[in-house]
Design an enzyme around this catalytic site. Sequence first.
Site, short mmCIF file in Angstrom:
data_model
loop_
_atom_site.label_atom_id
_atom_site.label_comp_id
_atom_site.label_asym_id
_atom_site.label_seq_id
_atom_site.Cartn_x
_atom_site.Cartn_y
_atom_site.Cartn_z
N ALA A 64 0.86 -1.38 0.18
CA ALA A 64 0.05 0.10 -0.15
C ALA A 64 0.95 1.30 -0.02
O ALA A 64 0.83 2.11 -0.95
CB ALA A 64 -1.03 0.05 1.25
N ASP A 257 -4.06 -2.61 4.05
CA ASP A 257 -4.24 -1.70 2.92
C ASP A 257 -5.51 -0.66 3.03
O ASP A 257 -5.28 0.32 2.33
CB ASP A 257 -4.62 -2.71 1.67
CG ASP A 257 -3.58 -3.30 1.15
OD1 ASP A 257 -3.16 -4.36 1.80
OD2 ASP A 257 -3.08 -2.96 0.17
#
Length: 371
Positions: A64, A257
């Site tokens: 991420a 994420d």
Amino acid sequence: MSTPFETRRPAEVMPIYRDPLAPHGPGTVHVLDQRRLPFEEVWIACDTMQAVWTTIREMAIRGAPAIGVAAAYGLALGARAIPASNSGPEFVAAFDRLCDEMAEARPTAVNLFWAIARMRQAARDAAQSGADARVSILDDEAEAIRAEDLAMNHAIGAHGAALVPRFGDRPTRILTHCNTGSLATAGWGTALGVIRSAHAQAAVEVFADETRPYLQGARLTAWELLRDGIDVTLIPDSAAGHLMAQGLIDMAIVGADRIAENGDTANKIGTYTVAVLCARHGIPFYVAAPSSTIDLATRDGSQIPIEERPAKEVLEVFGTKIAPPVKVRNPSFDVTPGELVTAIITERGVARPPYRDSLAAMFPTRGSAAR
Ligand code: MRU
């Protein structure tokens, strides 16, 4: 005899860089192709935003925070292609179109959208400047995003290391899932950063889930830890419960994420399974993530879009078929309910349940889904 995987202490790996000494400013973006690791270290040189977009979409760069940095670098490249004659609102409109395109790269990691929002704002601030000046403002913003991520990871590492239990006569045995290290960030890592910081203080033994089907644990986490000289044992994802039942795991730590307002955490597929197993065995389950991963505008995990990836990733391993051509489901992420998360470690400190309260108190200026 030396092997490609011998343990040594090289400079820390990084997933992406720009050459600050390039003759016309930091133009070309170099992305380490993580699809080829650990067997080959190949760099992809990107001169356009679309080339960077492709590296994100096709997972040459992943994780991420690293996706956020790549998006910012890519948009700074894109700004160079906007004609100098487009100024003010015309420039903003052209840049917004690039941002909309970049936002299509991957759906789940909120860091992508967070970095795009920062770049959109920088473009508005730069709109009245000349073409060179606005490119330089966007370059600086992208660089700030990278530098801030690195600093946040070191802070997360320090907060998290304080939570790692110590057993005097033996190392702490930590299970992790996917890859959350230097390769997934601007450096050091989130969950892997906590492991690195803990290792600097006392011995740790890491159990790395291989992380089917993309094998981020086997290919990337094992490689990073081996390079660092940190004791790592690779396990099939399905072995985690057995090891826990044997009393061989002291804690689990993963990255994220996207973390919703209530602490529900989207992370690599299989994370939810690890959290359930930890609850069953009374093992603390931690999530480590920077504020750029925390999405207080999302009320709970049911609102987080989950990427479905191609069937090929399940039907094949490194191009070799391992199953007949049947139907496949390949969700790339799952959502771990906040109630299974012992604590969320951010650069600002450690949030505990109930997360609606603790995250709102930790990030008071961020928007809330409830407000
Ligand atoms: O599909 P990927 O490899 O981008 O997924 C990565 C993860 O799920 C990581 O755990 C997460 O992004 C945190 S990385 C610090």
